[in-house]
Write an enzyme that holds these catalytic residues in place. Sequence first.
Site, short mmCIF file in Angstrom:
data_model
loop_
_atom_site.label_atom_id
_atom_site.label_comp_id
_atom_site.label_asym_id
_atom_site.label_seq_id
_atom_site.Cartn_x
_atom_site.Cartn_y
_atom_site.Cartn_z
N LYS A 121 -10.14 -5.26 10.21
CA LYS A 121 -11.33 -4.74 9.40
C LYS A 121 -12.62 -4.68 10.09
O LYS A 121 -13.51 -3.70 9.71
CB LYS A 121 -11.50 -5.61 7.91
CG LYS A 121 -10.23 -5.43 7.07
CD LYS A 121 -10.43 -6.30 5.80
CE LYS A 121 -9.05 -6.02 5.06
NZ LYS A 121 -9.48 -6.60 3.43
N SER A 169 0.81 -1.24 0.09
CA SER A 169 -0.07 0.06 0.10
C SER A 169 0.75 1.29 -0.05
O SER A 169 0.46 2.20 -0.65
CB SER A 169 -1.05 0.08 1.05
OG SER A 169 -1.97 -0.96 1.08
N ASP A 183 -12.59 -3.20 -1.16
CA ASP A 183 -12.26 -4.49 -1.91
C ASP A 183 -13.47 -4.97 -2.74
O ASP A 183 -13.27 -5.40 -3.54
CB ASP A 183 -12.05 -5.44 -0.63
CG ASP A 183 -10.79 -5.17 0.16
OD1 ASP A 183 -9.95 -4.67 -0.57
OD2 ASP A 183 -10.86 -5.79 1.56
#
Length: 280
Positions: free
Chosen positions: A73, A24, A110
Amino acid sequence: MPSQASEGARRAAVLGSPIAHSLSPVLHRAAYAELGLDHWSYDRFEVDEAGLSGFFAGLDTSWAGLSLTMPLKRAVIPLLDAVSATAASVEAVNTVVFTDDGRRLGDNTDVPGMIAALEERGVSGVGSAAVLGAGATASSALAALARICTGPVTAYVRSAARAEEMRGWGERLGVDVRTADWARAAEAFGEPLVIATTPAGTTDALATAVPERPGTLFDVLYEPWPTALAAAWTGRGGAVVGGLDLLVHQAVLQVEQMTGCRAAPLDVMRKAGEAALALR
């Protein structure tokens, strides 16, 4: 713990545990450079569930956003002021944006990232599909399939508990999910779209079962690449979408949300990711 930023600087980062492998920073920094955002920085921090609340407490107003990977998450949701419908549908947030009025907004890039990666390879709709695995990424795959698959999705899993979990996700997302034992996973290859969501090495033994003229394989791994399954698939003339495709497309959406730019530089970010992987 994050340090204080200089005046006028804007900050973002990826959090998770483990995090050292994350691409990332490479992708986001490439985007900032291309967009001329010289006062922006993007870092990585090793943060587990126990440390997440403390990390948030240490953030100042220079922070624009965060990318989240496992195991954060779901853990982040109680710390947010609101989550998008997409994130709520899979109970997973991979993107946090800090607004000017101090709110913390969660999203999941996502799911649309998967859809965009497939559309880039010409897959915008299928009549049926298969999912290999039943972890967190599998639920995102089902959410993506809810938008592009008009028929049943068969999930190949290793336990009755996982099978029940996938059927539950299907009911929640409006997908006709059917389950089969992992021992029959090669049967998935008859579907027009196969999404492999399993850890590295899990599907290697299936590489010899790839048929002549297979459909499309979406293998969410990007390292090592190609996987044995992806290599066999390509060798048989099938289309392959890889984990780097997913990573780049979801990162594009993150950059746009965090910076407010209308179009993040997809090609620049992809080339930066490819170059970084080539050096590993």
